[in-house]
Write a protein that holds these residues in place. Structure first.
Motif, PDB file in Angstrom:
ATOM      1  N   HIS B  68       0.835  -1.212   0.000  1.00  0.00           N
ATOM      2  CA  HIS B  68       0.000   0.000   0.000  1.00  0.00           C
ATOM      3  C   HIS B  68       0.867   1.259   0.000  1.00  0.00           C
ATOM      4  O   HIS B  68       0.462   2.284  -0.514  1.00  0.00           O
ATOM      5  N   ASP B  92      -7.594  -0.459  -6.005  1.00  0.00           N
ATOM      6  CA  ASP B  92      -6.912   0.704  -5.428  1.00  0.00           C
ATOM      7  C   ASP B  92      -5.834   0.287  -4.441  1.00  0.00           C
ATOM      8  O   ASP B  92      -5.582   0.993  -3.471  1.00  0.00           O
ATOM      9  N   ALA B  95      -1.645   2.676  -4.781  1.00  0.00           N
ATOM     10  CA  ALA B  95      -1.954   4.106  -4.937  1.00  0.00           C
ATOM     11  C   ALA B  95      -0.818   4.831  -5.649  1.00  0.00           C
ATOM     12  O   ALA B  95      -0.992   5.943  -6.132  1.00  0.00           O
ATOM     13  N   ARG B 135     -14.225   8.092   4.835  1.00  0.00           N
ATOM     14  CA  ARG B 135     -12.940   7.846   5.497  1.00  0.00           C
ATOM     15  C   ARG B 135     -13.121   7.597   6.999  1.00  0.00           C
ATOM     16  O   ARG B 135     -12.189   7.181   7.671  1.00  0.00           O
ATOM     17  N   ASP B 139      -9.062   3.515   6.142  1.00  0.00           N
ATOM     18  CA  ASP B 139      -8.487   3.548   4.796  1.00  0.00           C
ATOM     19  C   ASP B 139      -9.140   2.438   3.971  1.00  0.00           C
ATOM     20  O   ASP B 139      -8.558   1.381   3.749  1.00  0.00           O
ATOM     21  N   PRO B 236      -3.869   2.035  13.411  1.00  0.00           N
ATOM     22  CA  PRO B 236      -3.118   1.112  14.268  1.00  0.00           C
ATOM     23  C   PRO B 236      -3.920   0.683  15.499  1.00  0.00           C
ATOM     24  O   PRO B 236      -4.837   1.396  15.934  1.00  0.00           O
TER      25      PRO B 236
END
Lengths: 413, 315
Positions: B68, B92, B95, B135, B139, B236
């Protein structure tokens, strides 16, 4: 096959059941045997029917598979629209839109009512737009809003591919590929503020001018990648920059050579050479020259930690009464020691252009701590101690929040 | 005057001969291997399996880093600039794919061109959003979970797509590509039942993952993965969420926490210590861990690690 099975079953039934009188004549034992045989036949018939059903199912599956093989490919199973599918993707033709906000709180000993001084300021809201124009080109624009200044057009340029010898051109207003820090957007810097040499020579918001430039990467010796760039730009520099004068009519020419070498899958070194020639006033053309050297070392020590060392040096050659070769440099390090945290420091030294002061140079030491809240939000706390050429000393503390909405792009190293 | 004219004609003839020689050499150069750039090492490995020596393949994302968050390098830009074919995961996940394409400026591999291959096409995607996204959810992936290559069943579709595209790009090698595809699929047909049999005793069991990057692998091995150390994708672990997971693992008797090598292991280790579960490092891509250098050894290794963590092989 189905018919033949039925025929066999019928024949068997006739043979076994067709002449009951023969068995009846044989007495009660024979009758019992007849019943037993009848049960067996019935069981066999059931088995046969089950087999028949199975064969029919398999035949149906086979027919379906044959039809599928002969027919044009079916649409992909359970697949939504994808970025590259181009089907029903209105977004593919509308501009990609991103909004980057850079809010800075500053506490300093400087009492001047300047941008963001001793206050919280929305230093910049960048509206970033872009998309492909046609198969040969892409258009990108960045419009900056601020709570202290008027709206400004930072960038608006067309990138054109497929030129002879695989060169790529940009036409419009853009950040020329000069060194490292002058061409980076403020929100992408490692620190809250630009290195002093960039702020003093190129402008406090970096170096962006209208013009045309060409670039092309190619393979160099010893596994290096070489990327030369050349360009012609309108005259002048950014806000408060002193490298060139403010006239836009005297064009600036620039060239840059980037040399990149992979040391491993995680580490790399990059060396750059820059030359700019421009004017300090309307009287002459290209009488001011600047030469730059930049070096960057990157090492992703582990998948979640990364070390960066970077330095840039610019030396000028200009006709001035007091100092014909002003120069400036910085050395910077940034260490991402945890997935969400990094620390960094920078030392700056820059001799001011044509200034008579006791020290001739601005110097600063800065240190910062960055917290990555997520991929789209970042906080940074920075302390800077500056000794100005005027012998004035200034300490400042910055708190920066940078937030992104919409399309965001990962930068190329 | 005549002499000058004759000299000019001779010079022109020499120039024409030189140009012809250059053109002949350029024609000869077309027999060079097809230059293929893949975004991930697993895609590159599949290209190598099908293309063999007729392709020169490289990849962008080093497998020991999170795909990612790759920062492409100038050397990657150069690879893409010179590529005849770009093989990528679509969706996606990468990116950084757009910026690298723009920096390379190679129209051969732009979206929709014959030199671009999106391997997500034809894959039965999981977790396609069926509600408005924001959002606030973290993510999130807009088009469905992009980690589809971890299911060996999907390797059939990817290998077929790669073979078809290589055949289009280099028809001279089509018979060889088709042969190699058949050999790959035959080996896959032998290995898939073997892999399934190895994890069969644990079908239906639940494991916890660090990030939601294993739904396709879980689908293949028949495991459930419903909770993640990340409270939301890309966010996280928080102490509060770890407390919740501690209870969750304990009450359900969950024995394994799975994650790739590039995700931080500290939170998983803490959770494992508190609950007695085992942290299993699985490779998300070929080459991420020692002994996973080709496609089959990669899946072998993941199955072996999983089986060991869930209770060891059954006879």
């Amino acid at each position: 096959m189905r018919m033949s099975h039925r025929l066999c079953a019928g024949v068997l039934a006739v043979l076994l059941l067709g002449s009951p009188s023969a068995f009846a004549d044989a007495g009660p034992g024979a009758t019992e045997e007849l019943r037993s045989l009848r049960r067996s036949v019935e069981a066999l018939q059931k088995t046969l029917e089950a087999q028949q059903w199975l064969i029919e199912q398999q035949q149906a599956q086979l027919d379906a598979l044959q039809r599928q093989a002969a027919a044009p490919p079916a649409p992909a199973p359970r697949q939504g629209p994808t970025p590259s599918s181009g089907i029903g993707q209105i977004g593919a033709i509308l501009p990609e839109i991103g909004v980057l906000t850079d809010i800075v709180a500053t506490a300093s000993e400087n009492k001047a009512d300047t941008e963001g001084n001793n206050r919280v300021a929305v230093r910049e809201v960048e509206l970033v737009l872009g998309n492909y124009v046609d198969p040969y080109s892409r258009y990108d624009a960045t419009i900056a809003f601020s709570d202290f200044e008027a709206v400004s057009l930072e960038e608006a340029y067309l990138t054109r591919w497929g030129l002879p010898w695989e060169w790529k051109a940009r036409f419009g207003r853009f950040a020329p590929r000069v060194g490292k820090a002058p061409s980076i957007h403020r929100d992408s810097l490692d620190s809250v503020d630009e290195p002093l040499v960039v702020a003093r020579y190129f402008g406090v918001e970096g170096y962006k001018r209208a013009g045309l430039d060409l670039t092309r990467p190619f393979e160099g010796p010893w596994g290096t990648v070489l990327e030369p760039s050349v360009g012609i730009l309108e005259g002048g520099v950014g806000e408060d920059g002193t490298l060139f004068g403010s006239t836009r009519l005297r064009p600036t020419v620039y060239s840059h050579l980037k040399t990149f070498k992979e040391l491993s899958d995680a580490s790399s070194v990059e060396l750059g050479l820059t030359h700019l020639a421009g004017s300090k006033d309307d009287d002459a053309t290209w009488e001011v020259n600047a030469f730059g050297v930049d070096a960057t070392y990157l090492n992703a020590l582990t998948p979640t930690t990364k070390l960066k060392l970077q330095s840039e040096l610019y030396v000028q050659n200009r006709e001035e009464a007091f100092d014909r070769h002003p120069w400036g440099a910085y050395v910077l390090t940034d260490y991402r020691f945890a997935p969400r945290w990094s620390v960094g420091a920078r030392a700056d030294h820059v001799r001011l252009v044509d200034t008579i002061t006791a020290r001739h140079a601005d110097q600063a030491l800065s240190a910062w701590l960055t917290f990555y809240q997520s991929e789209f939000a970042r906080w940074r706390l920075q302390y800077r101690h500056m000794e100005r050429a005027s012998e004035k000393t200034e300490d400042a503390v910055f708190l920066q929040g940078t937030f992104a909405l919409g399309t965001h792009k990962h930068a190329i190293q | 005057m005549t002499t000058h004219l004759a000299q000019a004609v001779r010079a022109a003839a020499r120039l024409a001969l030189s140009m012809a020689a250059v053109l002949v050499m350029a024609g000869g150069a077309s027999a060079a291997p097809l230059r293929v750039v893949a975004t991930l090492s697993t895609f590159a490995e599949l290209v190598k399996q099908i293309g063999g020596d007729a392709v020169e393949v490289s990849y962008v994302a080093p497998p020991r880093f999170n795909p990612h968050f790759i920062e492409p390098r100038p050397s990657d830009v150069l690879k893409v600039k010179k590529a005849d074919l770009l093989v990528h995961g679509g969706l996606d996940l990468e990116a950084w794919r757009g910026p690298i394409l723009d920096a390379a400026g190679n129209p051969r591999v732009f979206p929709g061109q014959p030199g671009e291959l999106d391997l997500s096409r034809g894959i039965a995607l999981l977790e396609i959003p069926d509600q408005p996204l924001s959002r606030v959810m973290g993510d999130i992936h807009l088009y469905g979970n992009p980690h589809y290559w971890t299911n060996p069943e999907n390797a059939r579709i990817m290998a077929q797509a790669i073979c078809d595209r290589l055949c289009e790009a280099d028809p001279a090698h089509e018979p060889a590509f088709r042969r190699r595809l058949q050999a790959f699929l035959a080996r896959l047909d032998r290995k898939i039942p073997e892999w399934r049999a190895a994890v069969a005793p644990y079908r239906g069991q639940e494991v916890v993952a660090y990030h939601n990057e294993w739904p396709y692998f879980a689908q293949f091995v028949g495991l459930k993965v419903e909770q993640f150390l990340e409270p939301k994708p890309g966010i996280p672990p928080t102490p509060r969420h770890l407390e919740f997971l501690e209870q969750y693992l304990t009450t359900r008797g969950i024995r394994a926490i799975i994650q790739p090598s590039y995700q931080p292991a500290a939170s998983s280790q803490v959770l494992a210590q508190r609950t007695g579960a085992t942290v299993v490092i699985l490779a998300q891509n070929v080459g991420e861990l020692p002994g996973t250098e080709d496609y089959f050894s990669w899946v072998d290794d993941n199955i072996r690690r999983l089986v060991e963590a869930l209770g060891g092989p059954h006879d």
